[in-house]
Design a protein around this motif. Structure first.
Motif, PDB file in Angstrom:
ATOM      1  N   TYR A 153       0.946  -1.466   0.092  1.00  0.00           N
ATOM      2  CA  TYR A 153      -0.166   0.056  -0.582  1.00  0.00           C
ATOM      3  C   TYR A 153       1.005   1.074   0.018  1.00  0.00           C
ATOM      4  CZ  TYR A 153      -3.663  -2.995   1.482  1.00  0.00           C
ATOM      5  OH  TYR A 153      -5.208  -3.607   1.531  1.00  0.00           O
ATOM      6  N   THR A 181      -0.611   7.441   3.944  1.00  0.00           N
ATOM      7  CA  THR A 181      -0.705   8.926   4.382  1.00  0.00           C
ATOM      8  C   THR A 181      -1.220   9.071   5.514  1.00  0.00           C
ATOM      9  OG1 THR A 181      -0.943   9.753   2.188  1.00  0.00           O
ATOM     10  CG2 THR A 181      -1.240  11.165   4.474  1.00  0.00           C
ATOM     11  N   ILE A 236      -4.549   7.040   5.517  1.00  0.00           N
ATOM     12  CA  ILE A 236      -5.619   7.062   3.968  1.00  0.00           C
ATOM     13  C   ILE A 236      -4.537   5.709   3.349  1.00  0.00           C
ATOM     14  CG2 ILE A 236      -6.111   7.954   2.052  1.00  0.00           C
ATOM     15  CD1 ILE A 236      -6.778   9.457   4.422  1.00  0.00           C
ATOM     16  N   TYR A 278      -3.226   4.017   0.485  1.00  0.00           N
ATOM     17  CA  TYR A 278      -3.926   3.631  -1.546  1.00  0.00           C
ATOM     18  C   TYR A 278      -3.421   2.250  -2.409  1.00  0.00           C
ATOM     19  CZ  TYR A 278      -4.292   8.513  -0.649  1.00  0.00           C
ATOM     20  OH  TYR A 278      -4.293  10.058  -0.151  1.00  0.00           O
ATOM     21  N   SER A 307      -7.589   1.816  -5.702  1.00  0.00           N
ATOM     22  CA  SER A 307      -8.958   2.546  -4.682  1.00  0.00           C
ATOM     23  C   SER A 307      -8.253   2.870  -3.310  1.00  0.00           C
ATOM     24  CB  SER A 307      -9.683   0.808  -3.587  1.00  0.00           C
ATOM     25  OG  SER A 307     -10.153   1.238  -2.800  1.00  0.00           O
ATOM     26  N   LYS A 308      -9.108   3.742  -2.709  1.00  0.00           N
ATOM     27  CA  LYS A 308      -8.846   5.239  -1.782  1.00  0.00           C
ATOM     28  C   LYS A 308      -9.202   4.274  -0.129  1.00  0.00           C
ATOM     29  CE  LYS A 308      -8.252   9.940  -0.499  1.00  0.00           C
ATOM     30  NZ  LYS A 308      -8.084  10.920  -1.729  1.00  0.00           N
ATOM     31  N   THR A 309      -8.856   4.048   0.627  1.00  0.00           N
ATOM     32  CA  THR A 309      -9.270   3.833   2.264  1.00  0.00           C
ATOM     33  C   THR A 309      -8.952   4.388   3.440  1.00  0.00           C
ATOM     34  OG1 THR A 309      -8.959   1.163   1.250  1.00  0.00           O
ATOM     35  CG2 THR A 309      -9.424   1.712   3.890  1.00  0.00           C
ATOM     36  N   VAL A 310      -9.574   4.708   4.258  1.00  0.00           N
ATOM     37  CA  VAL A 310      -9.623   5.867   5.504  1.00  0.00           C
ATOM     38  C   VAL A 310      -9.849   4.722   6.469  1.00  0.00           C
ATOM     39  CG1 VAL A 310     -10.681   8.163   6.325  1.00  0.00           C
ATOM     40  CG2 VAL A 310     -10.753   8.174   3.990  1.00  0.00           C
ATOM     41  N   TYR A 334     -12.692  12.862   2.758  1.00  0.00           N
ATOM     42  CA  TYR A 334     -11.194  12.547   1.866  1.00  0.00           C
ATOM     43  C   TYR A 334     -11.777  12.089   0.640  1.00  0.00           C
ATOM     44  CZ  TYR A 334      -8.469  13.537   6.108  1.00  0.00           C
ATOM     45  OH  TYR A 334      -8.136  14.049   7.478  1.00  0.00           O
ATOM     46  N   GLY A 347     -13.561   9.248   0.043  1.00  0.00           N
ATOM     47  CA  GLY A 347     -12.657   7.430   0.106  1.00  0.00           C
ATOM     48  C   GLY A 347     -13.328   7.089  -0.790  1.00  0.00           C
ATOM     49  N   ASN A 348     -13.396   5.607  -1.019  1.00  0.00           N
ATOM     50  CA  ASN A 348     -14.134   4.449  -1.798  1.00  0.00           C
ATOM     51  C   ASN A 348     -14.051   3.905  -0.082  1.00  0.00           C
ATOM     52  OD1 ASN A 348     -11.617   4.907  -3.512  1.00  0.00           O
ATOM     53  ND2 ASN A 348     -13.263   4.239  -5.010  1.00  0.00           N
TER      54      ASN A 348
END
Length: 156
Positions: A61, A64, A77, A79, A83-86, A111, A113-114
Motif C-alpha cells: 500500500y 498517508t 489514508i 492507496y 482504491s482509497k481507504t480511510v 477525503y 475515499g472508496n
C-alpha cells in the motif's frame, strides 16, 4: 473383554483430545507472540498508527498519515489498486463504540475515499457493528488485526 476394550478406547480418546487441545493452545500462544499484539497493547495511539503504516506498506500500500489534530476522523489514508481507504486506528484498553465508526464515516466523505475501516487491538460493541453495517464500514477487531500483522510480517 469387550467392555474393557470400549473403556480403553474411550480413555485413549480423552487423552488424544487433551493432547490436541494442548497443542492448539501452544500454537495459539506462538501466534500471539509472533504477531507482537502484546506490544501493540502497550503502544500509544500515535505509535499504533505508525505501526499500521509500516505493515500496510509491507503489503504494497501507499500510505498517508494524517496530521495529529483536525484529521477529520482519519488516521491513515491507504492507496492500492486505484482504491482509497480511510482508516481510523483505535488502540484501546476498552471495546470500541460507535464514535469511531461515526468519525471514519465522515472522514470517508471528507477525503473522498472508496471505503472506511476502523482497526483496533480490542473488540467492538454491538452498536458499533450495527452502525458500521449501515454505513459500509469495515471493522477489524483484535483477531483480524493479528491476522493482518502476521500476513504483513511474511511479506518483508
Amino acid at each position: 473383554m469387550k467392555s474393557f476394550i470400549v473403556r480403553a478406547a474411550a480413555v485413549v480418546g480423552v487423552i488424544a483430545t487433551s493432547v490436541l487441545d494442548t497443542l492448539k493452545e501452544e500454537e495459539e500462544k506462538k501466534r500471539l507472540l509472533e504477531s507482537g499484539i502484546r506490544e501493540v497493547d502497550e503502544m500509544t495511539g500515535k505509535e499504533f498508527e505508525k505501526f499500521l503504516d509500516v505493515h500496510f506498506r509491507n503489503l504494497g500500500y501507499s500510505v498517508t498519515l494524517t496530521q495529529d489534530s483536525q484529521d477529520y476522523g482519519a488516521d491513515l489514508i491507504l492507496y492500492k489498486d486505484g482504491s482509497k481507504t480511510v482508516v481510523q486506528a483505535k488502540r484501546s484498553k476498552n471495546p470500541v463504540g460507535i464514535k469511531a465508526v461515526q468519525e471514519v464515516a465522515g472522514a470517508v466523505r471528507h477525503y473522498k475515499g472508496n471505503k472506511g475501516r476502523v482497526i483496533t487491538n480490542n473488540r467492538f460493541t454491538e452498536n458499533a457493528y450495527n452502525l458500521a453495517k449501515s454505513n459500509d464500514i469495515e471493522l477489524w477487531d483484535r483477531k483480524r488485526l493479528i491476522e493482518f500483522i502476521l500476513t504483513a510480517k511474511k511479506c518483508k
